[in-house]
Design a protein around this motif. Structure first.
Motif: not given
Length: 327
Positions: A105-107, A132-145, A164-176
């Protein structure tokens, strides 16, 4: 003869929690349908794969639109919660359903700010053996300061506190399926999935993507809700705030003894100590700290209280799938 994992087309469910998303659902469903058809045509996923929209007690036409999508196209399934239970519980409801029916499943969120094309790479890593495959943001350039600063600070603080948390990861992930079954073993009521999922411990990897702009509707996470969510994450994953209060109390006690000895020495030497300003400031400082400490401890006691009640995290009112409806 054994089949390799990549030779078997994965039955994929995409889980999308929704709360008042009538403005984005038409575009979201269109994009997801196009992506799923592409993956099926390229034999990356099974033709029995589905998109599950989980309605978290929406007050607009979200559920009516989900019903229409389901009746028009069997690709779309739907779960209606009996009342609003929050993003994390809605997401968990969809993942628990997927655990019983899918291979993986991908959320993702309904606004599709997370790049759906990253799903291709997630499936590839799944076929290579990742649970488990985590979707991680490559950049935050579009965010406000401000948003960039607060988000990065949150990740750093949570890590320092032992989460224990993945940096720049929210809830976009694949889980078997195996990972989804592992997630179901966590029974706590106070959910913070991006902190719980890494605790499962199976083989994992990351996929970098660039987050886009929300194409319609309004964000469901204003500043107040984001701060509340951050505090929920910290208190759900770590008890270090309570330990920090103890450490601070010990330090204050030590300083108080030193100051007391100093004032006693001044008294016996015949020196007059004025000190009204410093006295009042100390009272306010320590009084504020005590109230804050009581509040933090109370937060943990409240969580224990909710856990001991063992109330259901959510209740499914309606489930729409290929077999029809269940209520």
């Amino acid at each position: 003869m054994f089949l390799l994992k990549e030779d078997v087309k994965v039955k994929l469910y995409i889980v999308v929690p929704c709360y008042n998303e009538e403005e984005v659902l038409p575009e979201t469903s269109s994009r997801l349908q196009e992506k799923m058809q592409f993956l099926m045509q390229n034999q990356q996923i099974s033709e029995n794969s589905h998109v599950i929209f989980v309605d978290d007690g929406s007050k607009d036409k979200t559920w009516a639109m989900i019903e229409e999508l389901h009746h028009r196209n069997s690709l779309f399934s739907g779960i209606k919660l009996s009342k609003n239970r929050g993003h994390q519980n809605a997401l968990l409801a969809g993942l628990n359903f997927a655990a019983e029916h899918a291979d993986a499943a991908v959320s993702m969120d309904a606004d599709l700010q997370d790049d759906i094309n990253a799903v291709d790479e997630m499936i590839k890593k799944y076929n290579e053996g990742c649970d488990i495959v985590y979707g991680v943001r490559s950049t935050r350039d579009k965010d406000t300061f401000f948003k960039k600063f607060t988000a990065e600070t949150f990740y750093k603080v949570l890590r320092r506190l032992g989460g224990e948390i993945i940096y720049n990861h929210a809830d976009y992930r694949l889980m078997s399926k195996r990972a989804l079954k592992g997630l179901a073993e966590f029974k706590e009521v106070n959910l913070f999935l991006r902190g719980i999922v890494p605790m499962i411990g199976y083989k994992s990897d990351t996929v970098a993507y660039e987050r886009g702009e929300r194409f319609a509707g309004e964000s469901k996470y204003p500043l107040k809700k984001m701060l509340s969510f951050a505090f929920e994450g910290i208190t759900s994953l770590s008890i270090k705030p309570v330990r920090l209060i103890f450490d601070f109390g010990v330090a204050i006690s030590g300083i108080s003894v030193i100051v007391l000895l100093y004032f006693l020495a001044q008294y016996f030497m015949g020196n007059t100590v004025s000190g009204w300003t410093s006295l009042i400031m100390s009272i306010w400082l320590l009084g504020g700290f005590q109230l804050m400490a009581i509040g933090i401890i109370g937060e943990y006691i409240g969580k224990v209280y909710l856990e001991t009640k063992a109330r259901p995290r959510f209740i499914n009112e309606v489930i729409l799938n290929n077999d029809g409806e269940s209520k």
